[in-house]
Design an enzyme around this catalytic site. Structure first.
Site, PDB file in Angstrom:
ATOM      1  N   ASP A 277       7.630  -0.320   1.285  1.00  0.00           N
ATOM      2  CA  ASP A 277       6.366  -1.038   1.180  1.00  0.00           C
ATOM      3  C   ASP A 277       5.314  -0.223   1.951  1.00  0.00           C
ATOM      4  OD1 ASP A 277       4.525  -3.129   0.723  1.00  0.00           O
ATOM      5  OD2 ASP A 277       4.967  -3.975   2.676  1.00  0.00           O
TER       6      ASP A 277
ATOM      7  N   THR B 289       1.770  -1.745   3.303  1.00  0.00           N
ATOM      8  CA  THR B 289       1.059  -2.503   4.319  1.00  0.00           C
ATOM      9  C   THR B 289       2.040  -3.147   5.300  1.00  0.00           C
ATOM     10  OG1 THR B 289      -0.631  -2.983   2.680  1.00  0.00           O
ATOM     11  CG2 THR B 289      -0.672  -4.288   4.696  1.00  0.00           C
TER      12      THR B 289
ATOM     13  N   ARG C 104     -10.351   7.235   5.051  1.00  0.00           N
ATOM     14  CA  ARG C 104     -10.849   6.607   3.831  1.00  0.00           C
ATOM     15  C   ARG C 104     -12.367   6.680   3.853  1.00  0.00           C
ATOM     16  NH1 ARG C 104      -7.263   1.198   3.461  1.00  0.00           N
ATOM     17  NH2 ARG C 104      -8.461   0.943   1.568  1.00  0.00           N
TER      18      ARG C 104
ATOM     19  N   ASP D 128       8.790  -8.348  -0.109  1.00  0.00           N
ATOM     20  CA  ASP D 128       9.742  -7.235  -0.124  1.00  0.00           C
ATOM     21  C   ASP D 128      11.192  -7.703  -0.190  1.00  0.00           C
ATOM     22  OD1 ASP D 128       7.620  -5.346   0.229  1.00  0.00           O
ATOM     23  OD2 ASP D 128       7.570  -5.874   2.346  1.00  0.00           O
TER      24      ASP D 128
END
Length: 1174
Positions: A382, A384, A580, A806
């Site tokens: 995963d 985050t 970013r 998840d």
């Protein structure tokens, strides 16, 4: 109640009726209970107090060896067959079953505890007009419950109302951000879809006061989410317990076994066949001997009545089954469980995997999978909360051609640079950190460009402010990116204070300013930008725009070309650091032009045909000839050590796939930050087609570019595996690729790619890439990707995540790892191993996993070697005892051989051995690759072990037999008797086994030394005791070898025979290993040679990621959903009506455009377009 009823219905032969529609009434339990809907209790445990014993025994006897020993024990109850007592098998079998049952019971008790912990959580439920505290398990469908801030969502709820002034409810979950728009009264009737696993879809209707309202996914809170930034909210339970979308996505709990377990089952089956063939040979030999020689012995050994040669041969077959059963000793399984338990404790006790910040140690939640950790080929992660902390920080920026914030990036260490003091700003956020004073000075000196830069950040967003006390501001941001930018503007003196649908109030350098909000041009995946049009108190109208740099640069005025080139250089630098990026621009508007534009916008928004196209043209028109202000660089903070961990795992030839629910640009940025995606890659393919044909074409084009010679049909090897070779397997062969490639695929494209006719194409293309990133995937898709790789690559997989979304992936993989993060404990509770930080994964695999695999393989090779050697000696002896099933060793030696004499030394080897220490393991991750290839223990290794045992047994039988044949003592007395030969043979066997163990041991400890020498000492002590006069006088029938030890072991020729036998057994092994190391050294041999010559490597320092100049820049760097512009401008929220408005940049209510509802989560067929990587 419903689930219990359905269970008994099935038990009695009734068929459960499939639910087609859910019908419920709010706050009406009698009505809702009539439908027998499942309550909110969950169950992840496997047993209860009544089912434990039969179910657990059934599971254990599915293991072939356990069933074999049960059969053996029953066989030993027949006096005509058995030459050994029944309890010699019964006691070890009961011991093994008991130990395994205790372990399974302990694991299931922990599951019961976790279930009880969840089921007994308290929530406020509206009953008879008042709020009462109820346990989660007692909550029923239709109940109205009240949630408070930071509480877990109890069940799948239809949101009724919240504490927010605009009724905005922020629900934090990786997959879902939930909002609602209506303050519904606490009654009504709901009809909706039946329980399903679609997280992105919900359809239903609410009937209230005679009116019907549509319900969609935006009005639902899902179990597993957490309520954030909202004091309270009310919701009605739609789905409870097993019917919730979280539990529907969780997948089934499967009993996981390692590949070595499966191999051992196959080998045990082969051993049974081999045992049967040996017993058949000996039984035939017995029949022949009885016919030819047996009649001579009937004078003093008369046969029982009715026993002839054929019957004797038949009985001797079963007698040899009992005597030769040591080829599969029961102690093997006891030892395996002990080894696994010990290696699990090493993980629990490892201080280097302890996270002091949260007081979280690593935990091995299962004890049966340790060696599988040393064979991982694919990791599915995963993003985050697993790779990132989900914390955004404003690190750097470029304003009017000047870069700020360089000092932080140079040092990457807050301790070496002084933190900027914002005490001059009474509204500053005390948690905000920046490390470049020059930017503060520039803003405070009145630099117009810098002030316009932060003014844009303070005005152009969809953040909701909250100020409970004077000066204490809290921002509720739909994405953490926006929160970071607005907080940065706040600290530099431009504080966003409050908003209404028509105004935005900011404090600019301690001066309160209210702007009139004229329009919001909201974000979507095609535009990749958002704009606001505001009027200042002075009457100046300005358009502020922020978005992806490539999109903004296309719309700049030609006068900005020089500034654009400088800013591009800064952006390349920021992207090279994995930040970013976002470009900011503005434009002053003429009032007359704006009025004309508004009129044309109104006409476009009311058009019946071509509405969207006309609106896009208008947006394009007004968002051009912009003036560049600069760019921002936000860091999506990775967890410590993530890039280094991924680099180490890649060196170990482990492929990492990222499966995330985030948008494509966000996932790509993290890919670059983690060094998974690199500039030096030859190409990075993006698959984002909206049709099956389009997905197939994009995958095929990518594959052909990587490998032009690639054929259309994959190379598939079909084979049989499993017990009795009943399982058919298909293995897709790897295709050779020159260079490194990356693959990024969107969720809607992945849905097509996972269909049966495209699975192979996806697998072939993805496995040719070094890095695979899947975006916008659902929990079910995560599990499907894992299962696809498991099915067609026959490789060991590991899934790691931290959230409820998840769980299905963690359960589907061979190994599931849960991270104790900020999203609750659902992933941890479903995992096999857990810890607090992603960086601990490299220690779990490269150290603990590799050592566990190495130790287990050494143990199995040695264990089979010593037992086959022990058994083969019996086989050779049969040719010299008339195939009478007489044992070559003393019965007490047979009993104690595996339980006492050889048990502890091999356990010492299996618990403490290591080829190199942990630092060298990190220094050379390539040491991990032999485990992926099954080089240490396989069918070939087993056959080599058998051949080695056969050679050793020949030496161990014939050398002592030849040495003692017709031999006399020093005093002339004869010692060529059965008892003396048995003592000599078993002593030689034990000495050779210990010497062989010493050769296999790479890492000596005091414990190993004690076990080896202690076992030899114990053997001689026990032997002399059992062969003493005292034991014979007390237990005459049990200890017949009186005086054998003292009469034999005092002869020099006996010790010479022991030495000669040991030399002949060991010398070929030493010679073979020496030649093999010289001619074909393994990676282990090379590293161990280097270890002896070089000093211990220093611990790897935590270095900052290498700076790289990048030509790739971020797209729109926001985890942003379309529609939030409507939220902050719509009056209808304040009126609390159950209607949403779509993209309406102006507050006109007569526009039919406002009636269109945005879809944050669309089905595959409805997804019109997806963003492309710029």
């Amino acid at each position: 109640m419903g689930s219990v009823a359905s269970y008994f219905g099935q038990l009695c032969g009734g068929e459960e009726k499939k639910e087609e529609e859910r019908h419920l009434r709010a706050n009406d339990r009698p009505f809702n209970l009539s439908y027998n809907y499942a309550n909110n209790a969950i169950k992840t445990s496997k047993y209860n107090i009544f089912s434990f014993l039969p179910c657990n025994l059934f599971e254990q006897f599915r293991r072939l060896a356990n069933a074999y020993f049960l059969f053996l024990m029953l066989l030993q109850l027949i006096p005509q067959v058995s030459s050994l007592s029944w309890f010699t098998t019964a006691v070890p079998l009961i011991l093994v079953l008991s130990m395994t049952a205790v372990k399974d019971a302990s694991d299931d008790i922990n599951r019961h505890k976790s279930d009880n912990q969840v089921n007994n959580r308290i929530v406020n439920v509206l009953i008879d007009g008042e709020l009462r505290k109820e346990k989660w398990k007692n909550v029923q469908v239709g109940d109205i419950i009240k949630l408070e801030n930071n509480q877990f969502v109890t069940a799948d709820l239809l949101l009724l109302s919240s504490s927010e002034p605009l009724n905005l409810c922020v629900c934090v979950c990786v997959c879902v951000s939930c909002t609602a728009d209506a303050n519904l009264s606490l009654s009504g009737e709901v009809r909706c879809e039946p329980p399903n696993n679609r997280l992105d879809k919900f359809k239903g209707t609410l009937t209230l006061d005679g009116q019907t309202y549509s319900l969609d996914n935006d009005k639902v809170l899902l179990r597993g989410c957490t309520l954030r930034n909202t004091e309270w909210c009310f919701g009605v339970v739609v789905f409870g317990g097993p019917d919730t979308k979280l539990m529907q996505n969780s997948g089934k709990t499967t009993f996981k076994r390692t590949s070595i377990d499966h191999l051992m089952n196959v080998l045990v089956l082969c051993i049974f066949g081999f045992l049967a063939s040996m017993c058949t040979v000996l039984a035939i030999g017995n029949g022949i001997w009885e016919v030819r020689e047996g009649s001579v012995f009937t004078v003093f050994l008369p046969r029982d009545e009715g026993v002839n040669a054929a019957l004797s041969s038949f009985l001797s077959f079963w007698s040899y089954v009992i005597i030769l059963n040591t080829v599969v000793p029961i102690s093997l399984y006891v030892s395996v469980e002990i080894i696994r338990l010990g290696n699990s404790f090493y993980i629990d006790w490892d201080r280097k995997m302890y996270y002091p910040k949260n007081d979280t140690p690593a935990q091995a939640r299962t004890t049966t999978l340790n060696e599988e950790l040393g064979q991982i080929k694919y990791i599915f992660s995963d993003k985050t909360g697993t790779l990132t902390q989900n914390i955004m920080t404003f690190n750097r920026c470029s304003i009017n051609g000047k870069a700020y914030g360089e000092q932080l990036c140079l040092y990457k260490n807050y301790g070496k640079t002084e933190r900027v003091d914002f005490s001059w700003n009474r509204l500053a956020d005390p948690k905000f950190m920046f490390h470049d004073y020059s930017l503060v000075e520039t803003v405070r000196e009145g630099n117009l460009e810098a002030q316009a830069f932060f003014r844009l950040l303070a005005l152009c967003h969809t953040v909701m402010p909250e100020e409970k006390k004077e000066g204490e501001l809290y921002y509720q941001a739909q994405s953490p990116d926006e929160g970071a930018l607005v907080t940065a503007a706040r600290n530099f003196g431009f504080v966003f204070r409050s908003r209404t649908p028509e105004t935005i109030t900011a404090v600019e350098m301690d001066r309160s300013v209210t702007y009139e909000l004229l329009a919001v041009l909201d974000f979507n995946n095609v535009r990749k930008r958002m704009s606001v049009i505001v009027r200042s108190p002075e009457g100046k109208v300005t358009l502020f725009c922020k978005g992806a740099d490539t999109i903004i640069f296309e719309r700049l005025h030609p006068s900005c070309n020089k500034l654009k080139e400088i800013t591009i250089g800064h952006l390349n630098e920021y992207a090279g650091d994995g930040l970013r990026t976002l470009a900011l621009a503005y434009k002053d508007l003429d009032e007359r032009y704006l009025e004309d534009w508004k009129q044309r916008h109104h006409e476009a928004s009311t058009a019946m045909e071509g509405r969207e196209e006309r609106l896009d043209e208008l947006y394009e028109e007004i968002e051009k000839d912009l003036l560049l202000l600069g760019a921002t660089a936000v860091e999506d903070k990775l967890q410590d050590g993530v890039p280094q961990t991924i680099e180490q795992l890649a060196k170990a030839d482990i492929k990492i796939w990222v499966l995330t629910g985030d948008k494509q640009e966000t996932a790509e940025n993290i890919g670059y930050s983690c060094n998974m995606l690199r500039e030096e890659m030859r190409d990075i393919f993006v698959v984002a087609a909206n049709t099956a044909e389009g997905v197939k074409e994009e995958l095929q084009n990518a594959r052909r570019k990587m490998c032009p010679d690639s054929v259309d049909e994959p190379s598939v090897i079909k084979a049989r595996a499993g017990l009795f070779w009943l399982q058919r397997t298909e293995t897709v062969q790897d295709e050779k690729v020159d260079g490194d490639y990356g693959l990024v695929i969107n969720g809607h494209s992945l849905a097509f790619a996972l269909e049966k006719n495209l699975q192979m194409e996806l697998l072939r293309t993805a496995c040719m890439c070094q890095t695979v990133i899947c975006c916008r995937v659902t929990p079910l898709q995560k599990a499907q990707v894992v299962q696809l790789v498991k099915k067609y690559k026959q490789a060991v997989t590991l899934a790691i995540g931290d959230g409820a979304n998840d769980v299905s992936m963690i359960k589907a993989a061979h190994i599931g790892v849960g991270i104790s993060g900020q999203e609750g404990m659902q992933a941890v509770l479903s995992s096999d191993y857990s810890f607090a930080q992603f960086r601990y994964l490299q220690r779990l695999l490269l150290v603990h996993g590799r050592w566990s695999y190495l130790r287990m393989c050494k143990f199995l090779r040695y264990f089979f070697y010593k037992n086959f050697t022990f058994t083969f000696v019996h086989f050779w002896y049969a040719f010299f005892c008339g195939f009478s099933a007489q044992t070559v060793y003393d019965e007490w030696f047979i009993t104690l051989y595996n339980l006492v004499y050889t048990a502890l030394p091999v356990l010492g080897l299996s618990l403490f051995d290591q080829d190199v220490n942990d630092r060298w393991s990190f220094q050379y991750p390539q040491l991990y690759t032999p485990g992926q290839l099954n080089l240490y223990f396989s069918k070939k290794a087993f056959v080599r072990c058998m051949l080695h045992s056969c050679y050793s047994s020949l030496i161990l039988f014939f050398i002592p037999w030849a040495a003692i044949y017709d031999t006399v003592r020093d005093d002339g007395k004869d010692i060529a008797d059965y008892q003396s030969f048995a003592l000599l043979a078993q002593t030689c066997l034990l000495v050779v086994m210990n010497v062989q163990l010493c050769l296999d041991t790479d890492y000596w400890t005091a414990v190993n030394q004690f076990f080896v020498w202690g076992s030899l000492a114990a053997y001689f002590a026990v032997t002399f005791t059992m062969y003493s006069n005292g034991m014979f006088l007390i237990f005459t029938s049990s200890f017949p070898f009186i005086g054998t030890a003292r009469n034999s072991l005092n002869q020099p020729n006996v010790w010479l025979t022991i030495f000669l036998t040991s030399l002949l057994c060991i010398l070929p092994v030493v010679a073979f290993r020496f030649i093999l190391i010289q001619l074909r050294p393994t990676i282990n041999d090379k590293v161990r040679h280097k270890v002896r010559k070089e000093a211990l490597p220093a611990p790897t320092p935590r270095r900052p990621p290498a700076r790289r100049i990048s030509t790739r820049r971020s797209g729109y760097a926001f985890s942003h959903s379309q529609g939030y512009g409507d939220l902050v401008t719509s009056r209808k929220f304040l009126q609390r009506l159950p209607l949403w408005s779509r993209q309406a940049p102006f507050t006109q209510t007569d526009s039919p455009l406002a009636q269109n509802q945005p879809q944050h989560y669309r089905t595959i067929a409805e997804e019109p377009e997806e963003s492309q990587s710029p």
